[in-house]
Design an enzyme around this catalytic site. Structure first.
Site, PDB file in Angstrom:
ATOM      1  CG  HIS A  57     -31.514 -42.122-103.940  1.00 37.39           C
ATOM      2  ND1 HIS A  57     -30.755 -43.102-104.547  1.00 37.39           N
ATOM      3  CD2 HIS A  57     -31.091 -42.062-102.656  1.00 37.39           C
ATOM      4  CE1 HIS A  57     -29.905 -43.604-103.669  1.00 37.39           C
ATOM      5  NE2 HIS A  57     -30.101 -42.994-102.501  1.00 37.39           N
ATOM      6  CD  GLU A  59     -32.835 -41.333-109.716  1.00 37.83           C
ATOM      7  OE1 GLU A  59     -31.888 -41.512-110.494  1.00 37.83           O
ATOM      8  OE2 GLU A  59     -32.674 -41.017-108.514  1.00 37.83           O
ATOM      9  CB  CYS A  87     -28.623 -46.237-107.399  1.00 36.31           C
ATOM     10  SG  CYS A  87     -30.029 -45.889-106.316  1.00 36.31           S
ATOM     11  CB  CYS A  90     -33.434 -44.878-108.324  1.00 37.19           C
ATOM     12  SG  CYS A  90     -32.991 -43.762-106.977  1.00 37.19           S
TER      13      CYS A  90
END
Length: 160
Positions: A57, A59, A87, A90
């Site tokens: 992801h 992040e 999410c 993250c």
């Protein structure tokens, strides 16, 4: 608008730009930057499909790059700016990295509208595990604590 708001908006605009560019290049609609003391430490774009890595992801990519850039697993004093509310994966990564602050643009409802599971995962974590569609089971042999015992016995361990 306060100076802090202007700075936040500047970095958030960069995450939106990263996310939009990533979509144009066939990636997911997520971008992130890590900033400390006004200095950009790292940027990240969603690389899940590009690298076949469900943890890539934006992040997490930015956190990994920032840690490498500063030579430390702690990003204390840093801010994570991201194009969408992190999410649970993250958010957990940000907590483990010890960032001081998380600032986001879109939210979990925007992600859900885009077909992403962020909101669903937040809702899942609020429910009893017995209702989950994945089984989470503990198998606890007599030596289950051996790794932690070994860890605690090391005087030279690096504290998290």
């Amino acid at each position: 608008m306060s100076d802090a708001s202007v700075i936040d908006t500047r970095w958030i605009e960069r995450t939106i730009q990263l996310a939009t560019e990533n979509v144009a290049n066939g990636g997911g609609p997520f971008g992130a930057v890590i900033v400390r003391n006004g200095e950009l430490l790292a940027e990240g774009q969603n690389r899940v499909t590009a690298s076949l890595d469900p943890t890539a992801h934006a992040e997490v990519v930015a956190i990994r790059a920032a840690c490498q850039a500063v030579g430390d697993f702690s990003l204390a004093g840093a801010t994570l700016y991201t194009s969408c509310e992190p999410c649970p994966l993250c958010l957990s990564a940000a907590l483990w990295a010890r960032v001081d602050r998380v600032v986001f643009a879109g939210d979990r409802d925007d992600a859900a509208r885009g077909g992403f599971d962020d909101r669903e995962f937040y809702e899942l974590f609020s429910r009893d595990r017995s209702t989950w569609n994945v089984s989470i089971d503990e198998v606890r042999p007599a030596n289950a604590t051996a790794p932690f015992d070994a860890w605690l016995a090391r005087a030279d361990r690096t504290e998290y």
